[in-house]
Design an enzyme around this catalytic site. Structure first.
Site, PDB file in Angstrom:
ATOM      1  N   ASP A 187       5.015  -0.911   1.185  1.00  0.00           N
ATOM      2  CA  ASP A 187       4.985  -1.082  -0.274  1.00  0.00           C
ATOM      3  C   ASP A 187       5.498   0.181  -0.956  1.00  0.00           C
ATOM      4  O   ASP A 187       4.849   1.223  -0.931  1.00  0.00           O
ATOM      5  CB  ASP A 187       3.538  -1.329  -0.736  1.00  0.00           C
TER       6      ASP A 187
ATOM      7  N   TYR B 178       8.270   5.570  -7.275  1.00  0.00           N
ATOM      8  CA  TYR B 178       7.752   6.498  -6.259  1.00  0.00           C
ATOM      9  C   TYR B 178       8.837   7.483  -5.799  1.00  0.00           C
ATOM     10  O   TYR B 178       8.539   8.468  -5.129  1.00  0.00           O
ATOM     11  CB  TYR B 178       7.191   5.762  -5.027  1.00  0.00           C
TER      12      TYR B 178
ATOM     13  N   LYS C  15       9.433  -2.297  -6.788  1.00  0.00           N
ATOM     14  CA  LYS C  15       8.994  -2.698  -8.133  1.00  0.00           C
ATOM     15  C   LYS C  15       9.915  -2.113  -9.198  1.00  0.00           C
ATOM     16  O   LYS C  15      10.437  -1.008  -9.009  1.00  0.00           O
ATOM     17  CB  LYS C  15       7.564  -2.194  -8.412  1.00  0.00           C
TER      18      LYS C  15
ATOM     19  N   HIS D  48       6.199  -3.807 -12.360  1.00  0.00           N
ATOM     20  CA  HIS D  48       5.185  -2.803 -12.014  1.00  0.00           C
ATOM     21  C   HIS D  48       3.979  -2.811 -12.957  1.00  0.00           C
ATOM     22  O   HIS D  48       2.835  -2.719 -12.509  1.00  0.00           O
ATOM     23  CB  HIS D  48       5.851  -1.416 -11.990  1.00  0.00           C
TER      24      HIS D  48
HETATM   25  N1  LIG Z   1       1.162  -1.290  -8.445  1.00  0.00           N
HETATM   26  C1  LIG Z   1       0.613  -0.182  -8.860  1.00  0.00           C
HETATM   27  O1  LIG Z   1       0.544   0.100 -10.073  1.00  0.00           O
HETATM   28  C2  LIG Z   1       0.074   0.780  -7.862  1.00  0.00           C
HETATM   29  C3  LIG Z   1      -0.689   1.875  -8.298  1.00  0.00           C
HETATM   30  C4  LIG Z   1      -1.194   2.745  -7.340  1.00  0.00           C
HETATM   31  C5  LIG Z   1      -0.948   2.504  -5.995  1.00  0.00           C
HETATM   32  N2  LIG Z   1      -0.187   1.433  -5.597  1.00  0.00           N
HETATM   33  C6  LIG Z   1       0.107   1.178  -4.164  1.00  0.00           C
HETATM   34  O2  LIG Z   1      -1.111   1.150  -3.443  1.00  0.00           O
HETATM   35  C7  LIG Z   1      -1.048   2.095  -2.381  1.00  0.00           C
HETATM   36  C8  LIG Z   1      -2.425   2.631  -2.077  1.00  0.00           C
HETATM   37  O3  LIG Z   1      -3.035   3.152  -3.215  1.00  0.00           O
HETATM   38  P1  LIG Z   1      -3.393   4.706  -3.393  1.00  0.00           P
HETATM   39  O4  LIG Z   1      -2.424   5.527  -2.641  1.00  0.00           O
HETATM   40  O5  LIG Z   1      -3.534   4.942  -4.843  1.00  0.00           O
HETATM   41  O6  LIG Z   1      -4.861   4.843  -2.858  1.00  0.00           O
HETATM   42  P2  LIG Z   1      -5.725   4.502  -1.544  1.00  0.00           P
HETATM   43  O7  LIG Z   1      -4.936   3.875  -0.471  1.00  0.00           O
HETATM   44  O8  LIG Z   1      -6.921   3.818  -2.071  1.00  0.00           O
HETATM   45  O9  LIG Z   1      -6.195   5.942  -1.129  1.00  0.00           O
HETATM   46  C9  LIG Z   1      -5.333   6.924  -0.641  1.00  0.00           C
HETATM   47  C10 LIG Z   1      -6.190   8.128  -0.257  1.00  0.00           C
HETATM   48  O10 LIG Z   1      -7.090   7.734   0.775  1.00  0.00           O
HETATM   49  C11 LIG Z   1      -6.945   8.600   1.882  1.00  0.00           C
HETATM   50  N3  LIG Z   1      -7.114   7.797   3.112  1.00  0.00           N
HETATM   51  C12 LIG Z   1      -6.288   6.858   3.625  1.00  0.00           C
HETATM   52  N4  LIG Z   1      -6.793   6.343   4.765  1.00  0.00           N
HETATM   53  C13 LIG Z   1      -7.964   6.983   4.968  1.00  0.00           C
HETATM   54  C14 LIG Z   1      -8.961   6.910   5.958  1.00  0.00           C
HETATM   55  N5  LIG Z   1      -8.825   6.074   6.989  1.00  0.00           N
HETATM   56  N6  LIG Z   1     -10.048   7.702   5.856  1.00  0.00           N
HETATM   57  C15 LIG Z   1     -10.186   8.572   4.828  1.00  0.00           C
HETATM   58  N7  LIG Z   1      -9.279   8.689   3.833  1.00  0.00           N
HETATM   59  C16 LIG Z   1      -8.180   7.905   3.913  1.00  0.00           C
HETATM   60  C17 LIG Z   1      -5.551   9.169   1.791  1.00  0.00           C
HETATM   61  O11 LIG Z   1      -5.504  10.420   2.389  1.00  0.00           O
HETATM   62  P3  LIG Z   1      -4.193  10.955   3.208  1.00  0.00           P
HETATM   63  O12 LIG Z   1      -3.001  10.594   2.380  1.00  0.00           O
HETATM   64  O13 LIG Z   1      -4.467  12.409   3.286  1.00  0.00           O
HETATM   65  O14 LIG Z   1      -4.187  10.293   4.537  1.00  0.00           O
HETATM   66  C18 LIG Z   1      -5.369   9.272   0.266  1.00  0.00           C
HETATM   67  O15 LIG Z   1      -5.960  10.467  -0.219  1.00  0.00           O
HETATM   68  C19 LIG Z   1      -0.053   3.141  -2.907  1.00  0.00           C
HETATM   69  O16 LIG Z   1       0.462   3.969  -1.903  1.00  0.00           O
HETATM   70  C20 LIG Z   1       0.966   2.259  -3.545  1.00  0.00           C
HETATM   71  O17 LIG Z   1       1.843   1.729  -2.553  1.00  0.00           O
HETATM   72  C21 LIG Z   1       0.308   0.580  -6.515  1.00  0.00           C
END
Ligand SMILES: NC(=O)c1ccc[n+]([C@@H]2O[C@H](COP(=O)([O-])OP(=O)(O)OC[C@H]3O[C@@H](n4cnc5c(N)ncnc54)[C@H](OP(=O)(O)O)[C@@H]3O)[C@@H](O)[C@H]2O)c1
Length: 275
Positions: A48, A53, A78, A111
């Protein structure tokens, strides 16, 4: 569901793996290339990204260099808010395709629901879909009222809605609405951006199954029929987040996690954003 590459079947028949790798904030170049390469090696078949990004080139490069056939990898990107509108969305899509260097994406999303723009943007997505350049189209950050408004004039209904969703923001009403309309819900920030993984309910349940809090949340997503895209950068966590197919949460544990809901966001509010 028994494997990281297992799929949800979308309303139009397209298959979308339940777990994907999110690459928000993964830096263009080595960092994103390494994350995608590592995920593909660990069995992930769903990435994704988004124009916003700034890492579509690296995503495309890692996919091409993986040697895995393009058909077996589900790629989402997106259109960013500043590019919304009919013509500008078509141009933004072309730019994303050029950066990804792919012939088609599997899913193209609006988005954010930019007021006064998203209906025109959607018409562009319908065109892209009809031309076969996106196998599915959908939206992101759409609340029920945005969906109802869009559906009044849409020729093609959104196939996916990607929203912030995790134990503290369970999105119960939105999930129910989307289920009725055949829209697949996909969770962003499923791990609460790394916050609250020490929550006592998650820790207790994790201890019971010999799993981590992150694995418990991912399993909660899967058992609710929610596609999920956690974002780990390092290889250990990429593998950890995929290792969720050897246990099943009981109905009671699912309910305890459901009970954590506080309608609490870590990201922006789709009804009140200014970007
Ligand atoms: N459509 C939208 O508006 C929108 C908005 C935000 C995000 N997104 C998408 O959703 C994806 C995920 O969301 P997000 O990046 O905001 O947050 P997330 O996946 O909820 O959290 C990411 C955080 O969790 C940590 N993490 C990951 N796996 C872990 C584990 N097994 N144990 C402990 N910590 C862990 C990561 O650390 P490390 O990186 O240090 O491993 C990072 O700090 C994004 O990458 C993006 O593709 C979409």
């Amino acid at each position: 569901m028994a494997h990281i590459s297992d799929v949800a079947t979308l309303a139009n028949g397209v298959k979308m793996p339940w777990i994907g790798l999110g690459v928000y904030k993964s830096k263009e170049g080595t960092e994103v290339i390494n994350a995608v390469t590592s995920a593909l090696r660990s069995g992930y078949r769903h990435i994704d990204t988004a124009a916003a990004y700034g890492n579509e080139e690296g995503v495309g490069q890692a996919i091409r260099e993986s040697g895995i056939s393009r058909d077996s990898i589900f790629v989402t990107t997106k259109v960013w808010n500043s590019r919304q509108g009919f013509d500008s969305t078509l141009a933004a899509f072309d730019e994303s395709m050029e950066k990804l260097a792919l012939d088609a994406v599997d899913l193209y999303l609006v988005h954010w629901p930019v007021k006064g723009k998203y209906k025109e943007t959607w018409k562009a997505l319908e065109r892209i879909y009809k031309e076969g350049r996106a196998k599915a189209i959908g939206v992101s950050n759409f609340q029920v009222h945005h969906l109802k408004d869009l559906m009044e004039s849409a020729e093609v209904l959104p196939i996916v809605n990607q929203v912030e969703l995790h134990p503290l923001l369970a999105q119960v009403e939105l999930r129910s609405f989307c289920k009725d309309k055949g829209i697949q819900i996909e969770a962003w920030s499923p791990l609460m951006q790394g916050n609250q993984l020490d929550h006592p309910v998650l820790q207790e349940i994790a201890g019971k199954y010999g799993k981590s809090a992150a694995q418990v949340i991912i399993r909660w997503d899967l058992q609710h029929g929610i596609v999920t895209i956690p974002k780990p950068v390092n290889t250990g966590r990429i593998q950890e987040n995929a290792d969720v197919f050897d246990f099943e949460l009981t109905a009671e544990d699912m309910e305890r996690i459901d009970g954590m809901n506080q309608n609490r966001r870590f990201g922006s509010d789709p009804d009140n954003f200014n970007f």
